[in-house]
Structure formats: structure tokens, C-alpha cells
Write an enzyme that holds these catalytic residues in place. Structure first.
Site, PDB file in Angstrom:
ATOM      1  CB  CYS A   2     -41.415 -20.434 -42.183  1.00 16.58           C
ATOM      2  SG  CYS A   2     -41.543 -18.645 -41.926  1.00 16.58           S
ATOM      3  N   GLY A  28     -42.490 -22.630 -36.351  1.00 16.36           N
ATOM      4  CA  GLY A  28     -43.237 -21.377 -36.365  1.00 16.36           C
ATOM      5  C   GLY A  28     -44.595 -21.543 -35.721  1.00 16.36           C
ATOM      6  CG  ASN A 102     -37.638 -21.761 -43.877  1.00 19.38           C
ATOM      7  OD1 ASN A 102     -37.609 -20.862 -43.047  1.00 19.38           O
ATOM      8  ND2 ASN A 102     -36.905 -22.856 -43.765  1.00 19.38           N
ATOM      9  N   GLY A 103     -37.080 -18.513 -45.090  1.00 27.20           N
ATOM     10  CA  GLY A 103     -35.811 -17.819 -45.263  1.00 27.20           C
ATOM     11  C   GLY A 103     -35.997 -16.324 -45.135  1.00 27.20           C
ATOM     12  CE1 TYR A 256     -34.129 -23.541 -28.714  1.00 24.34           C
ATOM     13  CE2 TYR A 256     -34.536 -22.118 -30.603  1.00 24.34           C
ATOM     14  CZ  TYR A 256     -34.901 -22.577 -29.352  1.00 24.34           C
ATOM     15  OH  TYR A 256     -36.018 -22.094 -28.741  1.00 24.34           O
TER      16      TYR A 256
END
Length: 502
Positions: A2, A28, A102-103, A256
Site C-alpha cells: 500500500c 495500490g 503498509n505491510g 519493481y
């Protein structure tokens, strides 16, 4: 994975958070949310969809206040189709807390039981982020003991959170009437940085591009295990809240996920990709003689820096052989194999003149499932290529990821249980060249000597938190719910937008 942002200012923050989320949209595309605070009241809007679709003028007008946070979500745990699991999440006690995360927590199932049986707190979704919020809220309540909240209470609560939760997490939380709290896991797996505006505004974000793109100067990265508390008046306090820390960022961010114009933990994403192209060139030379390559062609978008550097070192022409249509929906939500193949062809179109009669070296940032790679190799052949070689700037993806990337299960990974030659046969290229794991780590790590290592479990199978067994990896993958049959039939490299499609 995210993208998260938090802002403390002396002016309305709704537009600023919106702009920052647009800059993090690549992290996201499934849902977006913003919450702001005016006096002690929260104002929130969140929904499934991209930022530009979730927030209309009427929604923005309903988000007053000079403190707030936001998130763009791609789900790695929970139910992807549930709008309730869009973030931010809110609890009313103690004090009132909203949070973005985020995670991915690897012990969420255990924590959910503890919350119900011991802490007597209720969670209403399958999201591990709601679990994290309730653990944080419980520990803040314990630390403050019913008294007005002090900074030391907040840091003590984060210390307790670090002891209870496992996995990866970058967190920003807004405590009603007090300020903004941010903290990062002790390994620094997921990124988080801080910057300032000329007017004194303080911003926290997943990537530096969100700061720079909103005219804020980059200040620093939040350290692994560190907690930062920004009072409503802009005063900043910070403490290290973990007993033991290591800087081991996720290497897939540099391969990426992140935008090339971001700098994370002192590492330029663009430079990291150039370096990976340099080391990949050495691998190519050992497998395919350069005189057998007529042109180097990237598979858009993230592979371009690696492909440019590789072409320069080989002394071969760098050519754009594929044109990307940015207005076609993502391939992974297309139902049925036929529809997915059609979508790949609609999203990428080959320039025949760059392929006809040539031996081409295609360069991709990574190969996950291999289905898209197979289709692209066939497109090159259909465009008239004599031979099609394929090089991956990343090593073979052989293991699932449990730290916040929606990596497929082992059985879906084209490299799992196969040799490179067997993978080559599946994809259908004339030669397949992969990056070496150690070379990749060295190429990225040499940019900042302070980085101790990388979380690279999808490549090397090493889960750096040390608490993940093969059985737990299987259970975590089985527990992932993408929300629909169509979404579970992902044929792209990852269930994520490309890092440059912003």
C-alpha cells in the site's frame, strides 16, 4: 502493498493528501481513503477504486481540518472485495484513533484471538490492519492508564506493540486532539520517510516522490523500530522503540514496486535499476554471445533503466519495441484464460519493424508466473523476430512473500520446482537469463553502505524475521482472499499496477 501518507499543517490538508495519494497510486489501485481532523472530530471518506474515482468535489469539501492521513490500498490479507476493509481504520477508544498501514502481519491470527480473549476488543473484518490498530489502541490505553496522554505514554505503547506483532509494518496513526504517530517495523521492511514544507507543514509518506511532488523537501527516512510523534502544533518528538533493529528493506521495492524517481533508505530506485542492468549484462554475456544479439528491448515499464544500462555495456542498440496502452484494465481481473490473453495483447503492441529479421533480447524487471512472459515472447515471434532471448533483472521468484506483497502461492510461481532450462521451455524463449541473487543484493546495497541486507525471501527463501516456517507460509497464502474468482486468476507478473503507470 500500500501507499500511506500523513500530514500536520496549519492549513487545510485535504487537497495535499489527495495529491500525495495520486503520487503513490502505483502502490495500490483497489481502494483509497482519507481522514482529516478538525478540532477533535474526524472526517473520513474511503471506497474501492482509484484516487481520482473515489474522491469527488463533494467528498473533498467534507474533509475539513489541518491534520490528516490517507492510503491507497492493494490487499495482501483479508477480503479484496470488501469496501469495509478499505483504510483508514477507526476505533473510538482510547481517545479516538485512526490508522493506515503498509505491510503484513504474520501473526494476525494469534493476535485476533488475544484481542478477543484477553484484551476484550472486537474486530469486524479479516484485515490484519484492523488487528494492528486494536493492538495499538489497547497498548495506548494501558500506557496512559486513563490519564491525559503524554508523549512517553505513546512511545511506551509502541514498544509494547513491537513486542506483540510480527511481520512488516509502516504505520501512521492520528490520535484525536493530540497529533500524528508514525512507526516502522524493527527490520525496516516497508518504507516510510518524512519531509517538510516551506510553511512548516510536516508530511510522512511511503516514498520520497510523494514529498517532492507536493513541494516538500525530503528530511529523512524513519529508522527501523523508530516512532515519531508530531504534535498538532508541528512539534516533533522521536524515540527508538525496538530492542533490536536491522535495516533490511524489501529488495522488491527496488526491483519493481517503487517509482524510479523515489529514494528509499538512502538508495535511489533509478540507480538501483541501472546497477541491476550492469550486473545482468555480465550474466547475459556468459550465456548469449553479444554478436548474436541485434537489439535490446525492454518490456515496459520498470525494466527500462536496467535494459538501457545492459544495452550500453553490450554495445547493442536499445530499442522500444512495445507500446503500452494505458487505458486497458489490468489483466489480472479479466475472467477466463482467453480474455486474459486478449487483454495482454491489448495492453502491449509490438512495433514490427523492431523485431522483423532480428535476434532480440527482451528485458523484464522480474518473472513471477511466467504466463505474461510467454505471451510477450510469442508476440515478438509473431512480429517477425528470428530469435527471442529473455533476461530478468531479478533472480528467479521461487518463494511466496509474507511481508506485504501479493505474491502467488508456490504452485503458481513458474520458477518453483523448475530449473532455468525448464522455465525457458515453459516460456518458449530461445535463451533465458536470470540475475544472480547475491549480485542483485550487491548491486542495490552498494548505493548505501548503511543497509545491512535485504528482505529478499521471494528470491532466497529466507524470512528475515525468523518466525516463519514452511507450514506458516502455506497457511498465510491459503488465508489470503482476493475477493473473487476472477481476481484469483492473476496472470500478470504481480497483482499490482506497474510502478511507472502513475
Amino acid at each position: 502493498m500500500c501507499g500511506i501518507v500523513g500530514v500536520v499543517s496549519t492549513a487545510p490538508v485535504n487537497q495535499l493528501i489527495y495529491d500525495a495519494l495520486l503520487l503513490l497510486q502505483h502502490r495500490g489501485q483497489d481502494a483509497a481513503g482519507i481522514v482529516t481532523q478538525q478540532e477533535r472530530k474526524f472526517f473520513m471518506h474511503k471506497a474501492k477504486g482509484m484516487v481520482k474515482d473515489v474522491f469527488r468535489t463533494r467528498n473533498m469539501r467534507a474533509l475539513p481540518g489541518d491534520v490528516g492521513l490517507g492510503q491507497v490500498r492493494y490487499p495482501t490479507a483479508g477480503n479484496a472485495s470488501s469496501e469495509e476493509e478499505a483504510q483508514p481504520f477507526y476505533v473510538n477508544a482510547p481517545f479516538g484513533i485512526v490508522m493506515v498501514h503498509n505491510g503484513n502481519l504474520t501473526n494476525a491470527k494469534q493476535l485476533r484471538r488475544e484481542l478477543a480473549d484477553t484484551d476484550h476488543r472486537h474486530t469486524n473484518t479479516e484485515s490484519d490492519s484492523e488487528v494492528l490498530l486494536n493492538v495499538l489502541a489497547h497498548e495506548i490505553g494501558r500506557a496512559s492508564s486513563g490519564a491525559p496522554l503524554k508523549s512517553e505514554d505513546i512511545f511506551n505503547a509502541v514498544r509494547a506493540v513491537h513486542k506483540r506483532i510480527k511481520g512488516s509494518y509502516a504505520v501512521i496513526a492520528l490520535i484525536a486532539g493530540y497529533g500524528l504517530l508514525a512507526f516502522r517495523d524493527p527490520y525496516g521492511i516497508r518504507p516510510l520517510c518524512m519531509g517538510r514544507g516551506a510553511d512548516g507543514t510536516v508530511m510522512l509518506a511511503s516514498e520520497s516522490v510523494a514529498l517532492e511532488g507536493t513541494t516538500h523537501s525530503f528530511d529523512r527516512d524513519i529508522a527501523p523500530g523508530e516512532a515519531v510523534f508530531i504534535h498538532n502544533d508541528g512539534q516533533i518528538e522521536s524515540q527508538q522503540c525496538a530492542d533490536e533493529t536491522h535495516l533490511n528493506p524489501c529488495v522488491f521495492e527496488f526491483v519493481y514496486l517503487a517509482r524510479p524517481d523515489s529514494t528509499m533508505d538512502g538508495i535511489s530506485v533509478y540507480q538501483a535499476r541501472l546497477n541491476m542492468g550492469e550486473t545482468l549484462a555480465k550474466r547475459v554475456v556468459s550465456i548469449v554471445p553479444p554478436n548474436e544479439i541485434d537489439a535490446v528491448i525492454p518490456i515496459p515499464e520498470s525494466s527500462r533503466p536496467s535494459a538501457m544500462q545492459l544495452a550500453q555495456l553490450l554495445g547493442k542498440p536499445y530499442r522500444e519495441g512495445f507500446v503500452k496502452n494505458r487505458y486497458v484494465g489490468r489483466t489480472f481481473i479479466m475472467p477466463g484464460q482467453g480474455a486474459r490473453k486478449k487483454s495482454v495483447r491489448q495492453k502491449l503492441n509490438a512495433i514490427s519493424s523492431e523485431f522483423k529479421g532480428r535476434n532480440v533480447l527482451l528485458v523484464d524487471d522480474s518473472i513471477v508466473r511466467g504466463t505474461t512472459s510467454k505471451e510477450i515472447v510469442q508476440m515478438a515471434r509473431d512480429a517477425g523476430a528470428n530469435k527471442v532471448y529473455l533476461a530478468s533483472a531479478a533472480p528467479p521468484v521461487r518463494h511466496p512473500n509474507v511481508y506485504g506483497i501479493d505474491m502467488p502461492t508456490r504452485s503458481e510461481l513458474v520458477a518453483h520446482g523448475r530449473t532455468v532450462e525448464e522455465i525457458r521451455q515453459v516460456i518458449g524463449c530461445d535463451a533465458l537469463i536470470y540475475q544472480d541473487v547475491d549480485a542483485m543484493k550487491q548491486a542495490v546495497g552498494k548505493i548505501n553502505a548503511k543497509v545491512e541486507g535485504f528482505e529478499a525471501s521471494c528470491f532466497d527463501g529466507i524470512y528475515i524475521t525468523g518466525d516463519i516456517s514452511d507450514e506458516e507460509v502455506t497457511a498465510l497464502n491459503e488465508g489470503r482472499n482476493r475477493g473473487s474468482e476472477e481476481e484469483s486468476e492473476d496472470t500478470s507478473r504481480l497483482s499490482l499496477p506497474n510502478a511507472q503507470e502513475n
